[in-house]
Enzyme design. Structure first.
Site: not given
Ligand code: URA
Length: 240
Positions: A106
């Site tokens: 993310d």
């Molecule tokens: N899980 C999440 O919620 N975000 C990420 O970036 C990776 C794993």
């Protein structure tokens, strides 16, 4: 294989940036098949010519593998109309090499990002049946109870009905932070797992992807090439 300019070859093999390579060629620091190279635009055959750069033999690899410490605010995509991407953090000369991030983090997640141009390997590493472990350091808003730990280990039902595969969770002494290891990678998975347990992620950082671990010395936004050993272990993932 097609020939390529000597400075480009030195750039993609990680010896030097193309502008540094030009300077080093001019100063006589590079030889091709035993003869000192005199110009950066000399064409070489990467698979058959022997190139020595500052006294070291240069190993040519068909594919490029980069490990980056992704900072916050950067998206794991090849291009984006609004935000900077992980590829924008690489030197300009490397952005033309069909590189892409292997998997997603993310925008506000930090940490280990593998970037490559080996599509077949990326496909294999990301295939659900390959079960490559991804380990994250996290901090949550509220402490995680023993029941929550058991839920993580058994599988959590997300808001869309998806049952997550068993995950490992190890808490630190605060009880609200620790490490989570997943063998799958659904969209926002850890955030959604915590939300399903009425909690919230406030910090998330990937610290391991299969055999690759984040170097403690690497600053946010820094990157390096994988070592030969890391590449051979990575390439063996998911192979019979
Ligand atoms: N899980 C999440 O919620 N975000 C990420 O970036 C990776 C794993």
């Amino acid at each position: 294989m097609a020939t390529m300019r000597l400075d480009k070859f030195l750039g993609i093999t990680g010896c030097a940036s193309r502008s540094e390579a030009k300077k080093i060629i001019r100063s006589g620091g590079v030889s091709v098949n035993g003869r000192v190279a005199s110009s950066a635009d000399q064409k070489i055959d990467p698979e058959n010519d022997s190139v020595i750069f500052c006294g070291n033999s240069v190993v040519y690899r068909k594919y490029t593998y980069i490990l980056m410490n992704k900072p916050e605010g950067v998206v794991s995509a090849t291009e984006d109309g609004r935000d900077r991407t992980v590829l924008d953090l690489l030197p300009t000369e490397m952005r033309k090499n069909d590189l892409f991030p292997c998997g997603r983090l993310d925008k506000n997640t930090f940490g280990l990002m593998l970037i490559t141009d080996n599509g077949a390997l990326a496909h294999r590493l990301l295939a659900p049946k390959t079960h490559v472990e991804k380990e994250y350091y996290f901090r949550a808003k509220f402490p995680i109870s023993e029941d929550d730990v058991r839920c993580f280990e058994a599988g959590v039902t997300l808001e869309d009905g998806y049952e997550t595969k068993p995950a490992k969770i190890v808490l630190d002494e605060t009880g609200a932070a620790g490490k989570i290891t997943l063998i799958e990678g659904k969209y926002h998975q850890i955030k959604r797992m915590l939300e399903a347990l009425n909690n919230k992620i406030i910090y998330l950082e990937r610290i391991r992807f299969g055999n690759l671990t984040l170097d403690a010395s690497m600053a946010r936004g820094e990157w390096r090439y994988l070592t030969e050993e890391e590449i051979s272990v990575l390439e063996s993932h998911g192979q019979k």
